[in-house]
Scaffold this motif. Sequence first.
Motif, PDB file in Angstrom:
ATOM      1  N   THR A  45      -9.656  52.367  14.687  1.00 29.51           N
ATOM      2  CA  THR A  45     -10.229  51.471  15.685  1.00 29.51           C
ATOM      3  C   THR A  45     -11.609  52.014  16.035  1.00 29.51           C
ATOM      4  N   ILE A  46     -12.610  51.138  16.004  1.00 34.24           N
ATOM      5  CA  ILE A  46     -13.965  51.556  16.351  1.00 34.24           C
ATOM      6  C   ILE A  46     -14.545  50.611  17.386  1.00 34.24           C
ATOM      7  N   SER A  47     -15.542  51.076  18.081  1.00 34.25           N
ATOM      8  CA  SER A  47     -16.299  50.238  19.010  1.00 34.25           C
ATOM      9  C   SER A  47     -17.715  50.127  18.491  1.00 34.25           C
ATOM     10  N   LEU A  48     -18.251  48.919  18.503  1.00 30.13           N
ATOM     11  CA  LEU A  48     -19.618  48.666  18.037  1.00 30.13           C
ATOM     12  C   LEU A  48     -20.379  47.913  19.110  1.00 30.13           C
ATOM     13  N   PRO A  49     -21.706  48.072  19.135  1.00 29.15           N
ATOM     14  CA  PRO A  49     -22.504  47.217  20.010  1.00 29.15           C
ATOM     15  C   PRO A  49     -22.267  45.751  19.637  1.00 29.15           C
ATOM     16  N   ASP A  50     -22.388  44.866  20.602  1.00 25.23           N
ATOM     17  CA  ASP A  50     -22.071  43.451  20.397  1.00 25.23           C
ATOM     18  C   ASP A  50     -22.731  42.860  19.161  1.00 25.23           C
TER      19      ASP A  50
ATOM     20  N   ALA B 165     -21.058  44.181  16.013  1.00 23.84           N
ATOM     21  CA  ALA B 165     -19.704  43.638  15.886  1.00 23.84           C
ATOM     22  C   ALA B 165     -19.757  42.186  15.432  1.00 23.84           C
ATOM     23  N   ASP B 166     -20.685  41.408  16.004  1.00 20.04           N
ATOM     24  CA  ASP B 166     -20.829  40.002  15.602  1.00 20.04           C
ATOM     25  C   ASP B 166     -21.205  39.894  14.132  1.00 20.04           C
ATOM     26  N   GLU B 167     -22.107  40.749  13.681  1.00 19.19           N
ATOM     27  CA  GLU B 167     -22.534  40.733  12.281  1.00 19.19           C
ATOM     28  C   GLU B 167     -21.374  41.088  11.348  1.00 19.19           C
ATOM     29  N   ALA B 168     -20.608  42.115  11.712  1.00 23.68           N
ATOM     30  CA  ALA B 168     -19.461  42.513  10.890  1.00 23.68           C
ATOM     31  C   ALA B 168     -18.416  41.404  10.841  1.00 23.68           C
ATOM     32  N   GLN B 169     -18.128  40.788  11.970  1.00 29.89           N
ATOM     33  CA  GLN B 169     -17.137  39.713  12.005  1.00 29.89           C
ATOM     34  C   GLN B 169     -17.607  38.489  11.235  1.00 29.89           C
ATOM     35  N   ALA B 170     -18.895  38.198  11.298  1.00 31.48           N
ATOM     36  CA  ALA B 170     -19.445  37.031  10.601  1.00 31.48           C
ATOM     37  C   ALA B 170     -19.381  37.191   9.086  1.00 31.48           C
ATOM     38  N   SER B 171     -19.222  38.414   8.616  1.00 33.46           N
ATOM     39  CA  SER B 171     -19.161  38.657   7.172  1.00 33.46           C
ATOM     40  C   SER B 171     -17.884  38.089   6.556  1.00 33.46           C
ATOM     41  N   GLY B 172     -16.883  37.851   7.369  1.00 34.39           N
ATOM     42  CA  GLY B 172     -15.618  37.337   6.860  1.00 34.39           C
ATOM     43  C   GLY B 172     -14.599  38.426   6.582  1.00 34.39           C
ATOM     44  N   ASN B 173     -15.059  39.649   6.377  1.00 39.69           N
ATOM     45  CA  ASN B 173     -14.166  40.782   6.146  1.00 39.69           C
ATOM     46  C   ASN B 173     -14.841  42.008   6.738  1.00 39.69           C
ATOM     47  N   ALA B 174     -14.602  42.227   8.022  1.00 39.19           N
ATOM     48  CA  ALA B 174     -15.289  43.301   8.740  1.00 39.19           C
ATOM     49  C   ALA B 174     -15.014  44.672   8.118  1.00 39.19           C
ATOM     50  N   SER B 175     -13.801  44.900   7.654  1.00 41.75           N
ATOM     51  CA  SER B 175     -13.475  46.198   7.060  1.00 41.75           C
ATOM     52  C   SER B 175     -14.302  46.453   5.808  1.00 41.75           C
ATOM     53  N   ALA B 176     -14.379  45.460   4.922  1.00 41.54           N
ATOM     54  CA  ALA B 176     -15.163  45.614   3.693  1.00 41.54           C
ATOM     55  C   ALA B 176     -16.646  45.763   4.020  1.00 41.54           C
TER      56      ALA B 176
ATOM     57  N   ILE C  29     -18.046  47.050   6.755  1.00 42.71           N
ATOM     58  CA  ILE C  29     -18.312  48.382   7.295  1.00 42.71           C
ATOM     59  C   ILE C  29     -18.171  49.439   6.210  1.00 42.71           C
ATOM     60  N   ALA C  30     -17.181  49.290   5.326  1.00 43.71           N
ATOM     61  CA  ALA C  30     -17.023  50.241   4.216  1.00 43.71           C
ATOM     62  C   ALA C  30     -18.263  50.226   3.328  1.00 43.71           C
ATOM     63  N   ALA C  31     -18.793  49.033   3.028  1.00 48.12           N
ATOM     64  CA  ALA C  31     -20.003  48.932   2.197  1.00 48.12           C
ATOM     65  C   ALA C  31     -21.184  49.596   2.890  1.00 48.12           C
ATOM     66  N   ALA C  32     -21.305  49.404   4.201  1.00 52.96           N
ATOM     67  CA  ALA C  32     -22.407  50.020   4.954  1.00 52.96           C
ATOM     68  C   ALA C  32     -22.305  51.546   4.918  1.00 52.96           C
ATOM     69  N   LEU C  33     -21.103  52.078   5.057  1.00 50.53           N
ATOM     70  CA  LEU C  33     -20.917  53.527   5.010  1.00 50.53           C
ATOM     71  C   LEU C  33     -21.200  54.077   3.612  1.00 50.53           C
ATOM     72  N   ARG C  34     -20.781  53.336   2.581  1.00 52.32           N
ATOM     73  CA  ARG C  34     -21.077  53.777   1.213  1.00 52.32           C
ATOM     74  C   ARG C  34     -22.576  53.762   0.948  1.00 52.32           C
ATOM     75  N   GLU C  35     -23.275  52.744   1.455  1.00 48.81           N
ATOM     76  CA  GLU C  35     -24.723  52.661   1.284  1.00 48.81           C
ATOM     77  C   GLU C  35     -25.412  53.823   2.000  1.00 48.81           C
ATOM     78  N   ARG C  36     -24.944  54.146   3.192  1.00 43.39           N
ATOM     79  CA  ARG C  36     -25.514  55.289   3.926  1.00 43.39           C
ATOM     80  C   ARG C  36     -25.304  56.575   3.143  1.00 43.39           C
ATOM     81  N   ARG C  37     -24.119  56.759   2.571  1.00 47.74           N
ATOM     82  CA  ARG C  37     -23.824  57.944   1.767  1.00 47.74           C
ATOM     83  C   ARG C  37     -24.744  58.001   0.551  1.00 47.74           C
ATOM     84  N   ARG C  38     -24.968  56.851  -0.100  1.00 48.61           N
ATOM     85  CA  ARG C  38     -25.851  56.798  -1.269  1.00 48.61           C
ATOM     86  C   ARG C  38     -27.278  57.174  -0.880  1.00 48.61           C
ATOM     87  N   ILE C  39     -27.756  56.632   0.221  1.00 46.84           N
ATOM     88  CA  ILE C  39     -29.118  56.925   0.683  1.00 46.84           C
ATOM     89  C   ILE C  39     -29.258  58.407   1.006  1.00 46.84           C
TER      90      ILE C  39
END
Length: 77
Positions: free
Chosen positions: A6-11, A14-25, A27-37
């Motif tokens: 469970t995580i808390s995000l700024p509004d 959170a809206d952007e993640a929910q609008a993606s249709g699959n918030a888990s995927a 956020i996982a993609a964002a974390l993988r991109e951060r790791r790559r960078i």
Amino acid sequence: MTKKITISLPDELADEAQASGNASAYIAAALRERRRIQGDLAIMADLWGPGWQDGISDDDSARAARLVTGDAKADAA
């Protein structure tokens, strides 16, 4: 394997993640991109030494950001 957390995000994030249709995927993609960078930055530091980014101008940084977001048309002129 996956782990449910469970995580808390700024509004707006959170809206952007929910609008993606699959918030888990999303956020996982964002974390993988951060790791790559971070890995890429470590490679550049190994190649050119600490402080390699000190000579990059704000204009160069802005241009790189536009290239990443796909707004390269502004630089083509």
